[in-house]
Design a protein around this motif. Structure first.
Motif, PDB file in Angstrom:
ATOM      1  N   GLN A  32       0.863  -1.154   0.203  1.00 41.38           N
ATOM      2  CA  GLN A  32       0.317   0.061  -0.382  1.00 41.38           C
ATOM      3  C   GLN A  32       0.873   0.862  -0.130  1.00 41.38           C
ATOM      4  OE1 GLN A  32      -3.402  -0.214   2.941  1.00 41.38           O
ATOM      5  NE2 GLN A  32      -2.210  -1.932   3.916  1.00 41.38           N
ATOM      6  N   ASP A  37      -7.412  -3.166   7.778  1.00 41.68           N
ATOM      7  CA  ASP A  37      -5.938  -4.289   6.708  1.00 41.68           C
ATOM      8  C   ASP A  37      -6.565  -5.313   6.485  1.00 41.68           C
ATOM      9  OD1 ASP A  37      -3.470  -3.911   5.843  1.00 41.68           O
ATOM     10  OD2 ASP A  37      -2.628  -3.811   7.715  1.00 41.68           O
ATOM     11  N   PHE A  38      -6.231  -5.730   5.063  1.00 41.39           N
ATOM     12  CA  PHE A  38      -6.706  -6.271   3.910  1.00 41.39           C
ATOM     13  C   PHE A  38      -5.420  -6.846   3.162  1.00 41.39           C
ATOM     14  CE2 PHE A  38     -10.045  -7.662   1.334  1.00 41.39           C
ATOM     15  CZ  PHE A  38      -9.943  -9.476   1.309  1.00 41.39           C
ATOM     16  N   ILE A  48      -3.291  -9.616   0.395  1.00 41.68           N
ATOM     17  CA  ILE A  48      -3.325 -11.050  -0.085  1.00 41.68           C
ATOM     18  C   ILE A  48      -1.807 -11.354  -0.443  1.00 41.68           C
ATOM     19  CG2 ILE A  48      -3.849 -12.518  -1.535  1.00 41.68           C
ATOM     20  CD1 ILE A  48      -5.846 -12.793   0.771  1.00 41.68           C
ATOM     21  N   ARG A  85      -5.562 -12.108  -6.902  1.00 42.82           N
ATOM     22  CA  ARG A  85      -6.573 -12.484  -7.885  1.00 42.82           C
ATOM     23  C   ARG A  85      -6.591 -13.565  -8.576  1.00 42.82           C
ATOM     24  NH1 ARG A  85      -5.265  -7.340 -12.199  1.00 42.82           N
ATOM     25  NH2 ARG A  85      -7.490  -6.618 -12.376  1.00 42.82           N
ATOM     26  N   TYR A  86      -6.472 -14.608  -7.417  1.00 44.44           N
ATOM     27  CA  TYR A  86      -7.269 -16.211  -7.165  1.00 44.44           C
ATOM     28  C   TYR A  86      -8.506 -16.476  -6.165  1.00 44.44           C
ATOM     29  CZ  TYR A  86      -2.979 -17.030 -10.031  1.00 44.44           C
ATOM     30  OH  TYR A  86      -1.750 -17.377 -10.900  1.00 44.44           O
ATOM     31  N   GLY A  87      -9.472 -14.763  -6.130  1.00 43.18           N
ATOM     32  CA  GLY A  87     -10.390 -15.725  -4.953  1.00 43.18           C
ATOM     33  C   GLY A  87     -10.155 -15.744  -3.937  1.00 43.18           C
ATOM     34  N   GLY A 146      -8.837 -13.485  -1.589  1.00 42.42           N
ATOM     35  CA  GLY A 146      -9.591 -12.288  -1.313  1.00 42.42           C
ATOM     36  C   GLY A 146     -10.694 -12.000  -0.958  1.00 42.42           C
ATOM     37  N   ARG A 147     -11.339 -12.685  -1.953  1.00 42.89           N
ATOM     38  CA  ARG A 147     -12.983 -12.505  -1.622  1.00 42.89           C
ATOM     39  C   ARG A 147     -13.660 -14.331  -0.450  1.00 42.89           C
ATOM     40  NH1 ARG A 147     -17.966 -12.671  -4.476  1.00 42.89           N
ATOM     41  NH2 ARG A 147     -19.585 -13.032  -3.381  1.00 42.89           N
ATOM     42  N   ASP A 172     -11.296   1.644   6.360  1.00 44.59           N
ATOM     43  CA  ASP A 172      -9.973   3.457   6.199  1.00 44.59           C
ATOM     44  C   ASP A 172      -9.518   2.672   5.653  1.00 44.59           C
ATOM     45  OD1 ASP A 172      -8.426   4.213   7.383  1.00 44.59           O
ATOM     46  OD2 ASP A 172      -7.709   3.227   9.142  1.00 44.59           O
ATOM     47  N   SER A 200      -7.542   0.966  -0.121  1.00 42.12           N
ATOM     48  CA  SER A 200      -6.537   0.912  -1.297  1.00 42.12           C
ATOM     49  C   SER A 200      -7.409   0.783  -2.941  1.00 42.12           C
ATOM     50  CB  SER A 200      -5.417  -0.246  -1.677  1.00 42.12           C
ATOM     51  OG  SER A 200      -6.247  -0.874  -1.373  1.00 42.12           O
ATOM     52  N   LYS A 222      -6.846  -1.007  -5.321  1.00 38.07           N
ATOM     53  CA  LYS A 222      -7.050  -2.347  -5.625  1.00 38.07           C
ATOM     54  C   LYS A 222      -8.590  -2.942  -4.529  1.00 38.07           C
ATOM     55  CE  LYS A 222      -2.968  -3.868  -6.467  1.00 38.07           C
ATOM     56  NZ  LYS A 222      -1.146  -5.322  -5.812  1.00 38.07           N
ATOM     57  N   SER A 232     -11.994  -1.974  -5.544  1.00 35.66           N
ATOM     58  CA  SER A 232     -12.270  -2.370  -7.432  1.00 35.66           C
ATOM     59  C   SER A 232     -12.921  -4.199  -6.449  1.00 35.66           C
ATOM     60  CB  SER A 232     -11.051  -2.527  -8.198  1.00 35.66           C
ATOM     61  OG  SER A 232     -10.835  -3.635  -8.808  1.00 35.66           O
ATOM     62  N   PHE A 233     -12.143  -4.852  -5.662  1.00 36.63           N
ATOM     63  CA  PHE A 233     -12.288  -6.248  -5.443  1.00 36.63           C
ATOM     64  C   PHE A 233     -13.940  -5.370  -4.677  1.00 36.63           C
ATOM     65  CE2 PHE A 233     -13.200  -8.073  -1.289  1.00 36.63           C
ATOM     66  CZ  PHE A 233     -12.526  -9.011  -1.347  1.00 36.63           C
ATOM     67  N   LYS A 275     -16.425  -5.132  -7.292  1.00 35.12           N
ATOM     68  CA  LYS A 275     -16.452  -6.467  -7.823  1.00 35.12           C
ATOM     69  C   LYS A 275     -17.519  -6.923  -7.526  1.00 35.12           C
ATOM     70  CE  LYS A 275     -14.836 -10.547  -9.641  1.00 35.12           C
ATOM     71  NZ  LYS A 275     -13.754 -11.429 -10.879  1.00 35.12           N
ATOM     72  N   HIS A 276     -17.046  -7.757  -5.715  1.00 32.11           N
ATOM     73  CA  HIS A 276     -17.828  -8.860  -5.635  1.00 32.11           C
ATOM     74  C   HIS A 276     -18.933  -8.294  -4.671  1.00 32.11           C
ATOM     75  CE1 HIS A 276     -14.488 -11.547  -6.224  1.00 32.11           C
ATOM     76  NE2 HIS A 276     -13.618 -10.686  -5.770  1.00 32.11           N
TER      77      HIS A 276
HETATM   78  N1  ACO Z   1      -5.412  -4.230  -9.875  1.00 30.15           N
HETATM   79  C1  ACO Z   1      -7.034  -3.738  -9.832  1.00 30.15           C
HETATM   80  N2  ACO Z   1      -7.890  -4.428  -9.029  1.00 30.15           N
HETATM   81  C2  ACO Z   1      -7.453  -5.905  -8.073  1.00 30.15           C
HETATM   82  C3  ACO Z   1      -6.130  -6.018  -8.174  1.00 30.15           C
HETATM   83  C4  ACO Z   1      -5.281  -5.470  -8.999  1.00 30.15           C
HETATM   84  N3  ACO Z   1      -3.678  -5.848  -9.075  1.00 30.15           N
HETATM   85  N4  ACO Z   1      -6.052  -7.048  -7.575  1.00 30.15           N
HETATM   86  C5  ACO Z   1      -7.421  -7.422  -7.231  1.00 30.15           C
HETATM   87  N5  ACO Z   1      -8.401  -6.596  -7.873  1.00 30.15           N
HETATM   88  C6  ACO Z   1      -9.812  -6.883  -7.477  1.00 30.15           C
HETATM   89  C7  ACO Z   1     -10.454  -6.462  -8.535  1.00 30.15           C
HETATM   90  O1  ACO Z   1     -11.452  -5.908  -8.523  1.00 30.15           O
HETATM   91  C8  ACO Z   1     -10.658  -7.882  -8.822  1.00 30.15           C
HETATM   92  O2  ACO Z   1     -11.274  -8.697  -9.830  1.00 30.15           O
HETATM   93  P1  ACO Z   1     -10.241  -8.874 -11.253  1.00 30.15           P
HETATM   94  O3  ACO Z   1      -9.597  -9.664 -11.732  1.00 30.15           O
HETATM   95  O4  ACO Z   1     -11.903  -8.964 -11.940  1.00 30.15           O
HETATM   96  O5  ACO Z   1      -9.820  -6.887 -12.245  1.00 30.15           O
HETATM   97  C9  ACO Z   1     -10.164  -8.282  -7.122  1.00 30.15           C
HETATM   98  O6  ACO Z   1     -10.308  -7.722  -6.274  1.00 30.15           O
HETATM   99  C10 ACO Z   1     -10.221  -9.626  -7.306  1.00 30.15           C
HETATM  100  O7  ACO Z   1     -10.670 -10.621  -6.433  1.00 30.15           O
HETATM  101  P2  ACO Z   1      -9.498 -11.892  -5.449  1.00 30.15           P
HETATM  102  O8  ACO Z   1      -8.663 -12.242  -5.565  1.00 30.15           O
HETATM  103  O9  ACO Z   1     -10.984 -12.539  -4.365  1.00 30.15           O
HETATM  104  O10 ACO Z   1      -9.020 -10.337  -4.112  1.00 30.15           O
HETATM  105  P3  ACO Z   1      -7.646 -10.770  -3.515  1.00 30.15           P
HETATM  106  O11 ACO Z   1      -7.702 -12.191  -3.576  1.00 30.15           O
HETATM  107  O12 ACO Z   1      -6.522 -10.304  -4.613  1.00 30.15           O
HETATM  108  O13 ACO Z   1      -7.368 -10.005  -2.550  1.00 30.15           O
HETATM  109  C11 ACO Z   1      -6.593  -7.341  -2.118  1.00 30.15           C
HETATM  110  C12 ACO Z   1      -7.948  -8.575  -2.814  1.00 30.15           C
HETATM  111  C13 ACO Z   1      -7.100  -8.135  -0.494  1.00 30.15           C
HETATM  112  C14 ACO Z   1      -7.035  -5.549  -1.730  1.00 30.15           C
HETATM  113  C15 ACO Z   1      -5.334  -7.659  -2.516  1.00 30.15           C
HETATM  114  O14 ACO Z   1      -5.051  -7.290  -4.080  1.00 30.15           O
HETATM  115  C16 ACO Z   1      -4.872  -7.132  -2.389  1.00 30.15           C
HETATM  116  O15 ACO Z   1      -3.882  -7.412  -1.137  1.00 30.15           O
HETATM  117  N6  ACO Z   1      -3.799  -6.026  -2.524  1.00 30.15           N
HETATM  118  C17 ACO Z   1      -2.781  -5.169  -2.074  1.00 30.15           C
HETATM  119  C18 ACO Z   1      -2.502  -4.561  -1.027  1.00 30.15           C
HETATM  120  C19 ACO Z   1      -4.039  -3.985  -0.650  1.00 30.15           C
HETATM  121  O16 ACO Z   1      -4.061  -2.329  -1.380  1.00 30.15           O
HETATM  122  N7  ACO Z   1      -5.122  -3.929   0.534  1.00 30.15           N
HETATM  123  C20 ACO Z   1      -6.065  -3.240   1.170  1.00 30.15           C
HETATM  124  C21 ACO Z   1      -5.393  -2.195   2.149  1.00 30.15           C
HETATM  125  S1  ACO Z   1      -7.004  -0.601   2.274  1.00 30.15           S
HETATM  126  C22 ACO Z   1      -7.553  -2.015   4.179  1.00 30.15           C
HETATM  127  O17 ACO Z   1      -8.010  -2.438   4.105  1.00 30.15           O
HETATM  128  C23 ACO Z   1      -8.742  -0.713   4.063  1.00 30.15           C
END
Ligand code: ACO
Length: 191
Positions: free
Chosen positions: A53, A117-118, A120, A126-128, A130-131, A151, A154, A156, A159-160, A163-164
């Motif tokens: 982040q 905080d979140f 993966i 992007r393998y599901g 996070g969901r 809070d 980000s 990403k 977008s998550f 989408k979900h």
């Molecule tokens: N770019 C844009 N969107 C993304 C990306 C990326 N690199 N990675 C995941 N996403 C979003 C998209 O909507 C994606 O759908 P798509 O592939 O059809 O575009 C969707 O998430 C995929 O869903 P999952 O596979 O279930 O998500 P994932 O396992 O990747 O977990 C997470 C999502 C936690 C946001 C992960 O991408 C991550 O760790 N990112 C980096 C750290 C971050 O930004 N964390 C959030 C901080 S903010 C907070 O915690 C309040």
């Protein structure tokens, strides 16, 4: 995320819920090496999340978790790494008293569950996963995503959520928290 110790020994279940005591579904009292390894995992996850982040410092660490009333949901893959398991990611939540603005710009005081905080692991995004982790937390808390505050999410994560859970657009706030349409409707019903 791999570690030089057995993740399956540390976290017996696919999902673990850690709180102030850092206990992952077992008693670690009298087992200081387990406690130390759990702390290593949390610190490493916190560092990786902050890096992803582009934050100047970790917002998640073992010592922070011990001093705050937050909960950390951890997801592992028990079969990887020759059966020793890997940590896939984590989600940290906690209640916060917030002063929010509704769609009309009126102040609303609320204490929602917040996503703090979140993360993966990079190679597993992007393998599901996070969901899967988010859904586990929702089921455990018996909550809908629209009832929570986020809070400083980000791009990403936004977008998550779109989408979900079809969470878009958000209601603009004066602080770092993001809430979505429907939050205030449900708050009004609850009050
Ligand atoms: N770019 C844009 N969107 C993304 C990306 C990326 N690199 N990675 C995941 N996403 C979003 C998209 O909507 C994606 O759908 P798509 O592939 O059809 O575009 C969707 O998430 C995929 O869903 P999952 O596979 O279930 O998500 P994932 O396992 O990747 O977990 C997470 C999502 C936690 C946001 C992960 O991408 C991550 O760790 N990112 C980096 C750290 C971050 O930004 N964390 C959030 C901080 S903010 C907070 O915690 C309040």
């Amino acid at each position: 995320m791999e570690f030089p110790f057995d993740i399956n020994h540390l976290f017996p279940e696919r999902f673990s819920i850690l709180d102030q005591t850092l206990v992952a579904g077992r008693k670690t009292a009298g087992m200081p090496h387990l406690q130390a390894n759990i702390e290593t995992v949390i610190d490493e996850l916190g560092r990786a999340s902050a890096k992803a982040q582009q934050l100047p410092a970790s917002i998640t660490s073992a010592s922070k978790l011990q001093s705050q009333k937050h909960q950390l949901y951890l997801l592992k893959d028990g079969e990887s790494n020759g059966g020793r398991g890997v940590v896939v990611g984590f989600l940290k939540v906690g209640y916060k008293k917030l002063f929010l603005l509704d769609r009309q710009g009126s102040h609303v005081e609320a204490e929602p569950l917040c996503i703090l905080d979140f993360y993966i692991a990079e190679n597993l995004q992007r393998y599901g996963y996070g969901r899967e982790l988010f859904d586990f937390m929702l089921q455990h808390k018996k909550l809908e995503p629209v009832l929570m505050a986020y809070d400083r999410p980000s791009p990403k994560f936004l977008s998550f959520l779109a989408k979900h859970y079809c969470l878009t657009p958000s209601v603009p706030q004066a602080n770092n928290f993001v809430v979505f349409e429907g939050f205030f409707v449900n708050i009004a019903v609850a009050q």
